[in-house]
Design a protein around this motif. Structure first.
Motif, PDB file in Angstrom:
ATOM      1  N   ILE A  86       0.842  -1.192   0.000  1.00  0.00           N
ATOM      2  CA  ILE A  86       0.000   0.000   0.000  1.00  0.00           C
ATOM      3  C   ILE A  86       0.874   1.237   0.000  1.00  0.00           C
ATOM      4  O   ILE A  86       1.814   1.353   0.785  1.00  0.00           O
ATOM      5  CB  ILE A  86      -0.914   0.012   1.242  1.00  0.00           C
ATOM      6  CG1 ILE A  86      -1.865  -1.180   1.184  1.00  0.00           C
ATOM      7  CG2 ILE A  86      -1.689   1.321   1.342  1.00  0.00           C
ATOM      8  CD1 ILE A  86      -2.699  -1.348   2.427  1.00  0.00           C
ATOM      9  N   VAL A  87       0.544   2.171  -0.888  1.00  0.00           N
ATOM     10  CA  VAL A  87       1.165   3.498  -0.899  1.00  0.00           C
ATOM     11  C   VAL A  87       0.145   4.450  -0.293  1.00  0.00           C
ATOM     12  O   VAL A  87      -0.986   4.524  -0.751  1.00  0.00           O
ATOM     13  CB  VAL A  87       1.520   3.941  -2.336  1.00  0.00           C
ATOM     14  CG1 VAL A  87       2.081   5.350  -2.333  1.00  0.00           C
ATOM     15  CG2 VAL A  87       2.506   2.982  -2.962  1.00  0.00           C
ATOM     16  N   ARG A  88       0.526   5.155   0.752  1.00  0.00           N
ATOM     17  CA  ARG A  88      -0.373   6.109   1.412  1.00  0.00           C
ATOM     18  C   ARG A  88       0.028   7.514   0.970  1.00  0.00           C
ATOM     19  O   ARG A  88       1.186   7.895   1.080  1.00  0.00           O
ATOM     20  CB  ARG A  88      -0.282   5.973   2.922  1.00  0.00           C
ATOM     21  CG  ARG A  88      -1.288   6.818   3.659  1.00  0.00           C
ATOM     22  CD  ARG A  88      -1.254   6.526   5.139  1.00  0.00           C
ATOM     23  NE  ARG A  88      -1.498   5.115   5.402  1.00  0.00           N
ATOM     24  CZ  ARG A  88      -2.691   4.622   5.743  1.00  0.00           C
ATOM     25  NH1 ARG A  88      -3.714   5.417   5.876  1.00  0.00           N
ATOM     26  NH2 ARG A  88      -2.831   3.340   5.972  1.00  0.00           N
ATOM     27  N   ILE A  89      -0.974   8.269   0.474  1.00  0.00           N
ATOM     28  CA  ILE A  89      -0.718   9.606  -0.052  1.00  0.00           C
ATOM     29  C   ILE A  89      -1.631  10.608   0.631  1.00  0.00           C
ATOM     30  O   ILE A  89      -2.839  10.386   0.754  1.00  0.00           O
ATOM     31  CB  ILE A  89      -0.955   9.649  -1.577  1.00  0.00           C
ATOM     32  CG1 ILE A  89       0.024   8.715  -2.261  1.00  0.00           C
ATOM     33  CG2 ILE A  89      -0.819  11.064  -2.113  1.00  0.00           C
ATOM     34  CD1 ILE A  89      -0.120   8.638  -3.736  1.00  0.00           C
ATOM     35  N   LYS A  90      -1.050  11.731   1.044  1.00  0.00           N
ATOM     36  CA  LYS A  90      -1.815  12.855   1.572  1.00  0.00           C
ATOM     37  C   LYS A  90      -1.896  13.878   0.446  1.00  0.00           C
ATOM     38  O   LYS A  90      -0.884  14.186  -0.186  1.00  0.00           O
ATOM     39  CB  LYS A  90      -1.102  13.450   2.786  1.00  0.00           C
ATOM     40  CG  LYS A  90      -1.839  14.590   3.433  1.00  0.00           C
ATOM     41  CD  LYS A  90      -1.103  15.071   4.670  1.00  0.00           C
ATOM     42  CE  LYS A  90      -1.855  16.191   5.334  1.00  0.00           C
ATOM     43  NZ  LYS A  90      -1.165  16.659   6.537  1.00  0.00           N
ATOM     44  N   TYR A  91      -3.097  14.376   0.179  1.00  0.00           N
ATOM     45  CA  TYR A  91      -3.254  15.324  -0.917  1.00  0.00           C
ATOM     46  C   TYR A  91      -4.150  16.487  -0.519  1.00  0.00           C
ATOM     47  O   TYR A  91      -4.907  16.401   0.442  1.00  0.00           O
ATOM     48  CB  TYR A  91      -3.756  14.640  -2.185  1.00  0.00           C
ATOM     49  CG  TYR A  91      -5.077  13.921  -2.058  1.00  0.00           C
ATOM     50  CD1 TYR A  91      -6.258  14.518  -2.471  1.00  0.00           C
ATOM     51  CD2 TYR A  91      -5.145  12.636  -1.553  1.00  0.00           C
ATOM     52  CE1 TYR A  91      -7.463  13.857  -2.383  1.00  0.00           C
ATOM     53  CE2 TYR A  91      -6.345  11.964  -1.466  1.00  0.00           C
ATOM     54  CZ  TYR A  91      -7.506  12.582  -1.879  1.00  0.00           C
ATOM     55  OH  TYR A  91      -8.693  11.928  -1.787  1.00  0.00           O
ATOM     56  N   THR A  92      -4.041  17.584  -1.268  1.00  0.00           N
ATOM     57  CA  THR A  92      -4.787  18.807  -0.993  1.00  0.00           C
ATOM     58  C   THR A  92      -5.762  19.063  -2.129  1.00  0.00           C
ATOM     59  O   THR A  92      -5.387  18.983  -3.303  1.00  0.00           O
ATOM     60  CB  THR A  92      -3.827  20.004  -0.861  1.00  0.00           C
ATOM     61  OG1 THR A  92      -2.867  19.709   0.155  1.00  0.00           O
ATOM     62  CG2 THR A  92      -4.562  21.271  -0.496  1.00  0.00           C
ATOM     63  N   ILE A  93      -7.000  19.390  -1.783  1.00  0.00           N
ATOM     64  CA  ILE A  93      -8.038  19.721  -2.753  1.00  0.00           C
ATOM     65  C   ILE A  93      -8.286  21.221  -2.648  1.00  0.00           C
ATOM     66  O   ILE A  93      -8.574  21.724  -1.565  1.00  0.00           O
ATOM     67  CB  ILE A  93      -9.339  18.953  -2.459  1.00  0.00           C
ATOM     68  CG1 ILE A  93      -9.068  17.452  -2.384  1.00  0.00           C
ATOM     69  CG2 ILE A  93     -10.404  19.275  -3.488  1.00  0.00           C
ATOM     70  CD1 ILE A  93     -10.196  16.656  -1.792  1.00  0.00           C
ATOM     71  N   ASP A  94      -8.172  21.937  -3.771  1.00  0.00           N
ATOM     72  CA  ASP A  94      -8.401  23.378  -3.729  1.00  0.00           C
ATOM     73  C   ASP A  94      -9.892  23.701  -3.814  1.00  0.00           C
ATOM     74  O   ASP A  94     -10.729  22.807  -3.847  1.00  0.00           O
ATOM     75  CB  ASP A  94      -7.603  24.098  -4.825  1.00  0.00           C
ATOM     76  CG  ASP A  94      -8.104  23.809  -6.233  1.00  0.00           C
ATOM     77  OD1 ASP A  94      -9.104  23.078  -6.392  1.00  0.00           O
ATOM     78  OD2 ASP A  94      -7.488  24.328  -7.181  1.00  0.00           O
ATOM     79  N   GLY A  95     -10.233  24.981  -3.854  1.00  0.00           N
ATOM     80  CA  GLY A  95     -11.622  25.417  -3.865  1.00  0.00           C
ATOM     81  C   GLY A  95     -12.373  25.059  -5.127  1.00  0.00           C
ATOM     82  O   GLY A  95     -13.598  25.154  -5.174  1.00  0.00           O
ATOM     83  N   LYS A  96     -11.668  24.660  -6.181  1.00  0.00           N
ATOM     84  CA  LYS A  96     -12.313  24.290  -7.445  1.00  0.00           C
ATOM     85  C   LYS A  96     -12.443  22.779  -7.604  1.00  0.00           C
ATOM     86  O   LYS A  96     -12.970  22.306  -8.591  1.00  0.00           O
ATOM     87  CB  LYS A  96     -11.515  24.856  -8.615  1.00  0.00           C
ATOM     88  CG  LYS A  96     -11.516  26.369  -8.637  1.00  0.00           C
ATOM     89  CD  LYS A  96     -10.713  26.890  -9.791  1.00  0.00           C
ATOM     90  CE  LYS A  96     -10.688  28.407  -9.772  1.00  0.00           C
ATOM     91  NZ  LYS A  96      -9.851  28.938 -10.848  1.00  0.00           N
ATOM     92  N   GLY A  97     -11.912  22.008  -6.657  1.00  0.00           N
ATOM     93  CA  GLY A  97     -12.021  20.556  -6.710  1.00  0.00           C
ATOM     94  C   GLY A  97     -10.829  19.860  -7.342  1.00  0.00           C
ATOM     95  O   GLY A  97     -10.840  18.655  -7.529  1.00  0.00           O
ATOM     96  N   LYS A  98      -9.785  20.619  -7.668  1.00  0.00           N
ATOM     97  CA  LYS A  98      -8.584  20.032  -8.273  1.00  0.00           C
ATOM     98  C   LYS A  98      -7.569  19.670  -7.193  1.00  0.00           C
ATOM     99  O   LYS A  98      -7.518  20.293  -6.137  1.00  0.00           O
ATOM    100  CB  LYS A  98      -7.942  21.014  -9.248  1.00  0.00           C
ATOM    101  CG  LYS A  98      -8.811  21.319 -10.441  1.00  0.00           C
ATOM    102  CD  LYS A  98      -8.108  22.257 -11.379  1.00  0.00           C
ATOM    103  CE  LYS A  98      -8.988  22.560 -12.573  1.00  0.00           C
ATOM    104  NZ  LYS A  98      -8.330  23.492 -13.488  1.00  0.00           N
ATOM    105  N   ILE A  99      -6.740  18.682  -7.485  1.00  0.00           N
ATOM    106  CA  ILE A  99      -5.675  18.273  -6.565  1.00  0.00           C
ATOM    107  C   ILE A  99      -4.491  19.200  -6.801  1.00  0.00           C
ATOM    108  O   ILE A  99      -3.970  19.291  -7.919  1.00  0.00           O
ATOM    109  CB  ILE A  99      -5.273  16.807  -6.810  1.00  0.00           C
ATOM    110  CG1 ILE A  99      -6.488  15.885  -6.761  1.00  0.00           C
ATOM    111  CG2 ILE A  99      -4.196  16.379  -5.816  1.00  0.00           C
ATOM    112  CD1 ILE A  99      -7.247  15.895  -5.469  1.00  0.00           C
TER     113      ILE A  99
END
Length: 100
Positions: free
Chosen positions: A45-58
């Motif tokens: 398993i690769v665990r990734i933390k990601y950010t979603i902006d106000g427009k729904g894009k990563i």
């Protein structure tokens, strides 16, 4: 006439169109296992933390748990393809953080 109840939470979380089942179906459909990982019998398993902006894009990704052999790069590539539905917040731009 009844009054409409105000929602407890001012800030609503983004959601993937179709829900969690559609999210995992998208990941399964777009994930291409790296050749180096196949040759060396690497799985996990690769665990990734990601950010979603106000427009729904990563907008940002960070690998929290790595496997190597190209698995991390492939996981980041698939996560960056995601697009979320973000509710309006009275003109306030909000970033969200998720881990997958």
């Amino acid at each position: 006439m009844k009054k409409q109840k105000k929602d407890k939470h001012f800030i609503k979380k983004p959601s993937y169109p179709g829900g969690p089942k559609a999210l995992w179906a998208f990941i399964r459909a777009n994930l291409r296992y790296p050749r180096a990982a196949l040759e060396n019998n690497i799985s996990g398993i690769v665990r990734i933390k990601y950010t979603i902006d106000g427009k729904g894009k990563i907008t940002g990704t960070q690998v929290m748990h790595s496997l190597g052999y190209g698995c991390d790069e492939e996981a980041v590539r698939v996560i960056e393809m995601l697009r979320y539905e973000v509710p309006k917040h009275r003109g306030i731009k909000v970033q969200y953080h998720r881990t997958i």
